[in-house]
Design a protein around this motif. Structure first.
Motif, mmCIF file in Angstrom:
data_model
loop_
_atom_site.group_PDB
_atom_site.id
_atom_site.type_symbol
_atom_site.label_atom_id
_atom_site.label_comp_id
_atom_site.label_asym_id
_atom_site.label_seq_id
_atom_site.Cartn_x
_atom_site.Cartn_y
_atom_site.Cartn_z
ATOM 1 N N ASP A 43 0.835 -1.203 0.000
ATOM 2 C CA ASP A 43 0.000 0.000 0.000
ATOM 3 C C ASP A 43 0.869 1.252 0.000
ATOM 4 O O ASP A 43 0.592 2.218 -0.723
ATOM 5 C CB ASP A 43 -0.919 0.018 1.231
ATOM 6 N N SER A 44 1.923 1.244 0.815
ATOM 7 C CA SER A 44 2.839 2.386 0.863
ATOM 8 C C SER A 44 3.529 2.596 -0.480
ATOM 9 O O SER A 44 3.702 3.740 -0.929
ATOM 10 C CB SER A 44 3.893 2.166 1.959
ATOM 11 N N LEU A 45 3.896 1.500 -1.130
ATOM 12 C CA LEU A 45 4.520 1.613 -2.455
ATOM 13 C C LEU A 45 3.544 2.191 -3.474
ATOM 14 O O LEU A 45 3.908 3.064 -4.264
ATOM 15 C CB LEU A 45 5.009 0.245 -2.921
ATOM 16 N N LYS A 46 2.326 1.691 -3.459
ATOM 17 C CA LYS A 46 1.321 2.192 -4.412
ATOM 18 C C LYS A 46 1.100 3.687 -4.220
ATOM 19 O O LYS A 46 1.104 4.456 -5.197
ATOM 20 C CB LYS A 46 0.001 1.432 -4.223
ATOM 21 N N ARG A 51 13.485 -22.372 -5.692
ATOM 22 C CA ARG A 51 13.559 -20.911 -5.607
ATOM 23 C C ARG A 51 12.188 -20.358 -5.235
ATOM 24 O O ARG A 51 11.174 -20.719 -5.832
ATOM 25 C CB ARG A 51 13.987 -20.368 -6.984
ATOM 26 N N TYR A 52 12.161 -19.444 -4.243
ATOM 27 C CA TYR A 52 10.901 -18.895 -3.741
ATOM 28 C C TYR A 52 10.869 -17.378 -3.903
ATOM 29 O O TYR A 52 11.862 -16.694 -3.660
ATOM 30 C CB TYR A 52 10.720 -19.247 -2.260
ATOM 31 N N SER A 53 9.707 -16.863 -4.285
ATOM 32 C CA SER A 53 9.565 -15.411 -4.458
ATOM 33 C C SER A 53 8.089 -15.029 -4.368
ATOM 34 O O SER A 53 7.195 -15.887 -4.337
ATOM 35 C CB SER A 53 10.133 -14.969 -5.812
ATOM 36 N N ILE A 54 7.864 -13.722 -4.327
ATOM 37 C CA ILE A 54 6.517 -13.167 -4.436
ATOM 38 C C ILE A 54 6.519 -12.209 -5.612
ATOM 39 O O ILE A 54 7.350 -11.296 -5.679
ATOM 40 C CB ILE A 54 6.108 -12.423 -3.155
ATOM 41 N N ALA A 55 5.626 -12.422 -6.560
ATOM 42 C CA ALA A 55 5.468 -11.519 -7.702
ATOM 43 C C ALA A 55 4.251 -10.637 -7.460
ATOM 44 O O ALA A 55 3.222 -11.110 -6.954
ATOM 45 C CB ALA A 55 5.287 -12.315 -8.991
ATOM 46 N N CYS A 56 4.381 -9.364 -7.806
ATOM 47 C CA CYS A 56 3.304 -8.400 -7.555
ATOM 48 C C CYS A 56 3.154 -7.488 -8.764
ATOM 49 O O CYS A 56 4.146 -7.158 -9.426
ATOM 50 C CB CYS A 56 3.639 -7.584 -6.303
ATOM 51 N N TRP A 57 1.920 -7.086 -9.041
ATOM 52 C CA TRP A 57 1.649 -6.142 -10.130
ATOM 53 C C TRP A 57 0.767 -5.023 -9.616
ATOM 54 O O TRP A 57 -0.312 -5.271 -9.076
ATOM 55 C CB TRP A 57 0.968 -6.850 -11.304
ATOM 56 N N PHE A 58 1.228 -3.801 -9.794
ATOM 57 C CA PHE A 58 0.439 -2.623 -9.461
ATOM 58 C C PHE A 58 -0.363 -2.245 -10.703
ATOM 59 O O PHE A 58 0.194 -2.093 -11.794
ATOM 60 C CB PHE A 58 1.345 -1.475 -9.030
ATOM 61 N N ARG A 59 -1.680 -2.077 -10.524
ATOM 62 C CA ARG A 59 -2.589 -1.927 -11.649
ATOM 63 C C ARG A 59 -3.361 -0.623 -11.555
ATOM 64 O O ARG A 59 -3.599 -0.104 -10.461
ATOM 65 C CB ARG A 59 -3.580 -3.097 -11.676
ATOM 66 N N SER A 73 -2.742 -1.136 -20.509
ATOM 67 C CA SER A 73 -2.846 -0.197 -19.385
ATOM 68 C C SER A 73 -3.576 -0.803 -18.194
ATOM 69 O O SER A 73 -4.463 -0.203 -17.619
ATOM 70 C CB SER A 73 -3.531 1.110 -19.826
ATOM 71 N N SER A 74 -3.197 -2.029 -17.843
ATOM 72 C CA SER A 74 -3.756 -2.658 -16.642
ATOM 73 C C SER A 74 -2.636 -2.855 -15.636
ATOM 74 O O SER A 74 -2.567 -2.158 -14.630
ATOM 75 C CB SER A 74 -4.438 -3.974 -16.998
ATOM 76 N N ARG A 75 -1.730 -3.780 -15.912
ATOM 77 C CA ARG A 75 -0.526 -3.893 -15.100
ATOM 78 C C ARG A 75 0.447 -2.785 -15.516
ATOM 79 O O ARG A 75 0.844 -2.714 -16.677
ATOM 80 C CB ARG A 75 0.120 -5.263 -15.288
ATOM 81 N N ILE A 76 0.841 -1.973 -14.554
ATOM 82 C CA ILE A 76 1.706 -0.832 -14.853
ATOM 83 C C ILE A 76 3.127 -1.049 -14.337
ATOM 84 O O ILE A 76 4.102 -0.869 -15.063
ATOM 85 C CB ILE A 76 1.133 0.469 -14.246
#
Length: 232
Positions: free
Chosen positions: A111-114, A215-223, A152-155
């Motif tokens: 949320d802070s990043l967004k 290998r472990y990670s979290i992928a995130c997309w701000f839209r 223009s969905s995932r930015i």
């Protein structure tokens, strides 16, 4: 391109030792915004922003999901175009819902990043989505973009790594390509715990090289699009 002065590198240093709390976050967000504007990507440690205890809790969650076979084979495309093609992508995923304590804490950071990206780059981001990703030995994800151009969905895309004691010989590096020159490799990022990579979803090609250990990670997309059926 956003009207921000150029900088020389997209590899951010650790947070300045004299800064903490909101000041440290604001300084780091400025570096992130400048790099996204000028280069389209940034690889940075989030030490001091994301507690080591939270990284461990997230790692514990994904290890449990992996151990209990609760992950699903990832696909490519969306909707009717969604397919599973192991010649392109071989990871397994589980979407985050924010219900666990660890996910809730991570969502507060996202949320802070967004809010910070909207404040500094006027991106109009409305929401984000995130999933755990596991790459077993031999798994990879061929070069791709995270969003179709003009959609223009995932930015902005982001990846947070959860791997302890990761070595170059363990493989699984994220390879980032120059958005202006398709055959030029800008960086090869080791997926070590506490490192986070950001890039513009429609513009920056990237791939995950073949992993030699799990290998472990979290992928995130701000839209910038609202959730379907919900007015924002």
């Amino acid at each position: 391109m956003f009207p921000i002065p150029p900088i020389a590198s997209a590899a951010a240093p650790a947070l300045p030792v004299e800064l903490s709390g909101e000041a440290a976050l604001e300084s780091w967000l400025e570096t992130l915004a400048v790099n996204l504007a000028e280069l389209g990507w940034l690889s940075s440690t989030v030490e001091g922003l994301v507690p080591a205890s939270l990284l461990q809790d997230l790692r514990t969650e994904i290890l449990a999901l992996h151990r209990t076979n609760a992950l699903e084979v990832a696909g490519i495309g969306r909707g009717a175009a969604h397919t599973q093609d192991r010649s392109i992508r071989r990871d397994q995923i589980a979407w985050l819902n924010g219900l666990s304590a660890a996910q809730s804490s991570l969502f507060s950071f996202l949320d802070s990043l967004k809010e910070g990206l909207n404040r500094k780059l006027f991106l109009g981001l409305r929401r984000y989505e995130a999933h755990y990703a596991t790459y077993e030995p031999g798994d990879f994800y061929r070069r791709h973009l995270d969003s179709f151009r003009g959609r223009s969905s995932r930015i902005v895309s982001a990846v947070l790594y959860l791997n302890e004691d990761w070595l170059p010989t363990d493989g699984g590096q994220l390879q980032i390509f120059n958005r202006e020159s398709e055959n030029e490799i800008c960086a090869t990022v080791l997926p070590e715990a506490g490192r986070m990579v950001f890039f513009l979803s429609e513009e920056v090609p990237h791939e995950v090289l073949r992993a030699q250990r799990t290998r472990y990670s979290i992928a995130c997309w701000f839209r910038c699009d609202p959730i379907q059926g919900i007015a924002v």
